[in-house]
Design a protein around this motif. Sequence first.
Motif, PDB file in Angstrom:
ATOM      1  N   ASN A 131     -12.707  -2.378  -4.435  1.00 33.04           N
ATOM      2  CA  ASN A 131     -12.847  -2.294  -6.115  1.00 33.04           C
ATOM      3  C   ASN A 131     -13.834  -1.404  -6.360  1.00 33.04           C
ATOM      4  O   ASN A 131     -14.702  -1.425  -6.546  1.00 33.04           O
ATOM      5  N   ARG A 159      -4.092   2.547 -13.688  1.00 34.61           N
ATOM      6  CA  ARG A 159      -3.280   2.471 -14.276  1.00 34.61           C
ATOM      7  C   ARG A 159      -3.244   4.523 -14.939  1.00 34.61           C
ATOM      8  O   ARG A 159      -3.337   4.468 -15.734  1.00 34.61           O
ATOM      9  N   ASN A 210      -5.578   4.733  -5.296  1.00 37.92           N
ATOM     10  CA  ASN A 210      -5.436   3.422  -5.708  1.00 37.92           C
ATOM     11  C   ASN A 210      -4.987   3.467  -6.968  1.00 37.92           C
ATOM     12  O   ASN A 210      -5.180   2.835  -8.278  1.00 37.92           O
ATOM     13  N   ASP A 211      -3.748   4.135  -7.067  1.00 36.09           N
ATOM     14  CA  ASP A 211      -2.670   3.921  -7.970  1.00 36.09           C
ATOM     15  C   ASP A 211      -1.890   3.072  -8.523  1.00 36.09           C
ATOM     16  O   ASP A 211      -1.372   2.351  -7.372  1.00 36.09           O
ATOM     17  N   ALA A 212      -2.148   2.657  -9.726  1.00 30.58           N
ATOM     18  CA  ALA A 212      -0.865   1.015 -10.271  1.00 30.58           C
ATOM     19  C   ALA A 212       0.624   1.931 -10.313  1.00 30.58           C
ATOM     20  O   ALA A 212       0.050   2.178 -11.525  1.00 30.58           O
ATOM     21  N   MET A 240       0.223  -0.960   0.291  1.00 31.02           N
ATOM     22  CA  MET A 240      -0.379   0.419   0.125  1.00 31.02           C
ATOM     23  C   MET A 240       0.652   1.358   0.227  1.00 31.02           C
ATOM     24  O   MET A 240       1.838   1.093   0.011  1.00 31.02           O
ATOM     25  N   SER A 248      -9.472   5.282  -3.630  1.00 29.42           N
ATOM     26  CA  SER A 248      -8.949   5.151  -2.811  1.00 29.42           C
ATOM     27  C   SER A 248      -8.559   3.746  -2.237  1.00 29.42           C
ATOM     28  O   SER A 248      -9.737   3.237  -2.800  1.00 29.42           O
ATOM     29  N   ILE A 249      -7.630   3.806  -2.058  1.00 26.13           N
ATOM     30  CA  ILE A 249      -7.075   2.234  -1.634  1.00 26.13           C
ATOM     31  C   ILE A 249      -8.471   1.644  -0.146  1.00 26.13           C
ATOM     32  O   ILE A 249      -8.093   0.620  -0.131  1.00 26.13           O
ATOM     33  N   ILE A 300      -6.239  -5.618  -4.010  1.00 29.03           N
ATOM     34  CA  ILE A 300      -7.317  -4.455  -3.902  1.00 29.03           C
ATOM     35  C   ILE A 300      -6.609  -3.969  -5.436  1.00 29.03           C
ATOM     36  O   ILE A 300      -5.589  -4.040  -5.920  1.00 29.03           O
ATOM     37  N   ASN A 301      -7.634  -3.140  -6.524  1.00 28.19           N
ATOM     38  CA  ASN A 301      -7.672  -3.474  -7.814  1.00 28.19           C
ATOM     39  C   ASN A 301      -7.478  -1.886  -7.606  1.00 28.19           C
ATOM     40  O   ASN A 301      -7.707  -0.912  -7.008  1.00 28.19           O
ATOM     41  N   ARG A 302      -6.316  -1.126  -8.855  1.00 26.86           N
ATOM     42  CA  ARG A 302      -5.488  -0.667  -8.638  1.00 26.86           C
ATOM     43  C   ARG A 302      -5.375   0.346 -10.043  1.00 26.86           C
ATOM     44  O   ARG A 302      -5.939  -1.047 -11.205  1.00 26.86           O
TER      45      ARG A 302
END
Length: 273
Positions: A182, A74, A270-272, A18, A177-178, A70-72
């Motif tokens: 999701n 891109r 929630n950034d990859a 995270m 957000s984390i 957790i889905n992030r």
Amino acid sequence: MIRAALFAALFVLATPAMAAPMWIERQAAPKSELIDPVFAMRDEASAAAVDHAAWTAFLGRYVVAGDDGINRVRYGAVNAEDRVALDGYISALEAIDVGVLRPSEQLAYWINLYNAATVRLILARPGVASIRDLEKPWDTPVATVKARALTLNDIEHGIIRPVFDDARIHYAVNCASIGCPNLATEAFVGARLDVQLNAAAWDFVHHPRGVSIDGDRVILSKIFGWYQQDFGADDAAVLEHIRRFADPGLAAALSGAARIRSYRYDWSLNDAP
């Protein structure tokens, strides 16, 4: 077929994958109150369906399912063509007469519009560490439907919650957000909405950021605190709601619980990377 052709102190999870936690408290959730009777109009017998294929395509390209559950997104990889496609998808939704749809199609429409508009807000501010870094993200107009400019708060609290009265929507709308449930890897659709909402609920309550148990302590996402009125009148009712979606192991762990000891939430984007 109608076509959208183009598209609270915080207790933060401590897992290595995270981002740095955002120790920021959001105000209490706005009241659930219909903003305009026009948004309560529906056609129970309608066979019309909205095509959300463009949104599913976008999600498929840019949402990454992490090993941590957790889905992030891109965000930094979204190219100019897909930004235009996202704008086109939202514009196509704005052009639809949502009042002629049956309830399941309407709810899928509003959830997808909320999520797509949220992603667009983040794309407009590259490099932000949290949606909270934006200026009034929930009170900025993000779409115009039935000639009315709508904010994210309008969509969630002025339409979705009062019109549909379904606590499962909190597992479907995504606030970038984390700590949030999701962002789905496919669009919500009316024909499968009930199954999709149940799956989203199951996914969240079985992840530590949704529900965790430490001895006799039940620790929940702050979502269950902000929106307690939607989940139940008191702690016992909220826990009973969670048990509806729990597998046997979680249900057994919650069997003796009568109260919620604390809440947590992580506002990190929630950034990859």
